[in-house]
Design a protein around this motif. Structure first.
Motif, PDB file in Angstrom:
ATOM      1  N   HIS A 154       0.801  -1.226   0.000  1.00 57.84           N
ATOM      2  CA  HIS A 154       0.000   0.000   0.000  1.00 57.84           C
ATOM      3  C   HIS A 154       0.839   1.284   0.000  1.00 57.84           C
ATOM      4  O   HIS A 154       0.466   2.249  -0.693  1.00 57.84           O
ATOM      5  N   PRO A 155       1.956   1.363   0.724  1.00 62.57           N
ATOM      6  CA  PRO A 155       2.779   2.567   0.567  1.00 62.57           C
ATOM      7  C   PRO A 155       3.299   2.745  -0.854  1.00 62.57           C
ATOM      8  O   PRO A 155       3.341   3.870  -1.362  1.00 62.57           O
ATOM      9  N   ASP A 208       0.456   4.217  -2.888  1.00 68.09           N
ATOM     10  CA  ASP A 208       0.260   5.648  -2.647  1.00 68.09           C
ATOM     11  C   ASP A 208       1.308   6.482  -3.379  1.00 68.09           C
ATOM     12  O   ASP A 208       0.994   7.504  -4.001  1.00 68.09           O
ATOM     13  N   HIS A 209       2.564   6.042  -3.308  1.00 69.66           N
ATOM     14  CA  HIS A 209       3.630   6.786  -3.986  1.00 69.66           C
ATOM     15  C   HIS A 209       3.472   6.731  -5.509  1.00 69.66           C
ATOM     16  O   HIS A 209       3.801   7.702  -6.200  1.00 69.66           O
ATOM     17  N   SER A 213      13.486   0.846   1.028  1.00 73.52           N
ATOM     18  CA  SER A 213      13.835   2.247   1.260  1.00 73.52           C
ATOM     19  C   SER A 213      14.750   2.719   0.135  1.00 73.52           C
ATOM     20  O   SER A 213      15.109   1.941  -0.753  1.00 73.52           O
ATOM     21  N   PRO A 222       8.614   2.797   0.347  1.00 76.04           N
ATOM     22  CA  PRO A 222       7.890   2.922   1.614  1.00 76.04           C
ATOM     23  C   PRO A 222       8.662   3.663   2.700  1.00 76.04           C
ATOM     24  O   PRO A 222       8.079   4.419   3.478  1.00 76.04           O
ATOM     25  N   ASP A 236       7.303   4.767   6.391  1.00 71.50           N
ATOM     26  CA  ASP A 236       5.853   4.797   6.465  1.00 71.50           C
ATOM     27  C   ASP A 236       5.380   4.018   7.697  1.00 71.50           C
ATOM     28  O   ASP A 236       5.888   2.933   8.002  1.00 71.50           O
ATOM     29  N   ALA A 237       4.400   4.559   8.403  1.00 69.76           N
ATOM     30  CA  ALA A 237       3.904   3.902   9.622  1.00 69.76           C
ATOM     31  C   ALA A 237       3.396   2.498   9.336  1.00 69.76           C
ATOM     32  O   ALA A 237       3.448   1.616  10.214  1.00 69.76           O
ATOM     33  N   ARG A 238       2.938   2.249   8.109  1.00 73.77           N
ATOM     34  CA  ARG A 238       2.447   0.910   7.769  1.00 73.77           C
ATOM     35  C   ARG A 238       3.580  -0.113   7.693  1.00 73.77           C
ATOM     36  O   ARG A 238       3.346  -1.313   7.913  1.00 73.77           O
ATOM     37  N   VAL A 239       4.794   0.347   7.415  1.00 70.81           N
ATOM     38  CA  VAL A 239       5.949  -0.557   7.450  1.00 70.81           C
ATOM     39  C   VAL A 239       6.227  -0.984   8.885  1.00 70.81           C
ATOM     40  O   VAL A 239       6.499  -2.163   9.169  1.00 70.81           O
TER      41      VAL A 239
END
Length: 343
Positions: free
Chosen positions: A153-154, A157-158, A263, A293, A296-299
């Motif tokens: 998902h990150p 979004d990117h 990253s 990502p 990202d908080a989701r990571v």
């Protein structure tokens, strides 16, 4: 199973110009890579003052994980060890042994399965434990996470953000390119169970990102950062060759998503933001690079959830359909060492 620590395992990277050549010698030790080839690769690091972003990213990730673990009541101290540059893996295992850790989980910063992105980490963990001796903790590697929602998902979004920067005039002639580190073809052929080779994993991740982004543009999976001898077969097409091919077909714009990287590694900053961008620009194409990502908080949530699969038996979260397997099994990602300069 009971675990009493989490070990973050990464590739490592230099943090000054003086570190660059010693770091590259660590990476290539035993492979017979000539010094002049190391000097060529070193120039990529010198472009960024000899600093790879990966160590600082690991420090920031650990800080975020510690805060997240505290919030969610996860009682796992976090250690960090690199394969190729301080803090070294053997030193981390030594600290764990001194602290009385009996059994640890290892999260490696590569999402995929292949020898260099999975089995080599396991070999290094085994060597570090052997060096520490009988007091070294048992260490189990967390599964591959290329299809976890916290990874996909990150990226989606990117990708949407990058697509928003494409000029309206070329929106109808835009290709999305997903890139990952190339590996030798022989390594790919043995990287996982039937139907789960490295290439299959990257292709599935790319498709999941496209779906999550709601993007219906044509997309391709391409490869980057090849570093082996010309006579050895590596995964193709190379991103630069593919950009040239697309330009000849009339494609006006490319959006590049480095789905092989959690990253912004040096391969992203140099091979994509410099070399691939220059290739596209020279051909009159617009070039747009989607983000990784990163932090990202989701990571962070993903890593906690991956750990909880092992510590608490929570349900597996994944979006893909390729078979899952235990990376700690002997048959995972057999040893086919690449004759390469890794970064």
């Amino acid at each position: 199973m009971t675990y009493d620590a989490l070990l973050i395992v990464s590739f490592g990277g230099p943090e000054s110009s003086a570190d660059v050549l010693p770091f590259l010698r660590n990476v290539t030790r035993g492979r017979g890579i000539p010094e002049e080839r190391l000097a060529e690769v070193a120039e990529h690091y010198y472009h960024f003052d000899g600093v790879s972003p990966i160590n600082q990213w690991c420090r920031s990730l650990i800080q975020a994980l510690q805060a997240d673990f505290a919030t969610h009541g996860v009682n796992l101290p976090i250690y960090w060890g690199n394969r190729n540059w301080p803090p070294m893996l053997v030193d981390a295992v030594q600290r764990m042994a001194g602290d009385g850790v009996q059994r640890a989980l290892a999260f490696t910063t590569s999402a995929y399965g292949s020898y260099s992105s999975c089995r080599q980490y396991l070999e290094d963990l085994s060597a570090a434990r052997a060096a520490v001796g009988s007091k070294a903790p048992a260490i189990d590697k967390i599964r591959h996470f290329f299809d976890h929602p916290g990874f996909i998902h990150p990226f989606a979004d990117h990708l949407r953000q990058a697509l928003d920067t494409v000029p309206a005039s070329s929106a109808g002639s835009t290709r999305v390119l997903f890139t990952a580190h190339s590996i030798p073809v022989t390594m790919n052929d043995v990287s996982g169970p039937e139907g789960a080779r490295y290439t299959d994993q990257v292709v599935e991740a790319a498709g999941l990102v496209m779906e999550a982004a709601g993007c219906d543009l044509p997309h391709d999976v391409v490869w980057q950062s090849r570093s082996g001898p010309p006579e050895a077969a590596w995964l193709e097409p190379d991103i630069n060759d593919h950009i040239k091919r697309l330009a000849a077909e009339g494609v006006q714009s490319v959006v590049v998503s480095p789905v092989g990287f959690l990253s912004d590694h040096l391969e992203v900053l140099w091979d994509l933001d410099n070399e691939a961008k220059a290739t596209a620009t020279e051909l009159g194409m617009t070039y747009h690079r989607a983000g990784t990502p990163g932090l990202d908080a989701r990571v962070v949530t993903m890593i906690r959830e991956l750990a909880a699969e092992r510590t608490d038996g929570v349900a597996v979260k994944r979006l893909g359909k390729l078979p899952l397997w235990n990376p700690n099994d002997d048959g995972c990602c057999p040893a086919r060492r690449p004759p390469a300069v890794g970064r």
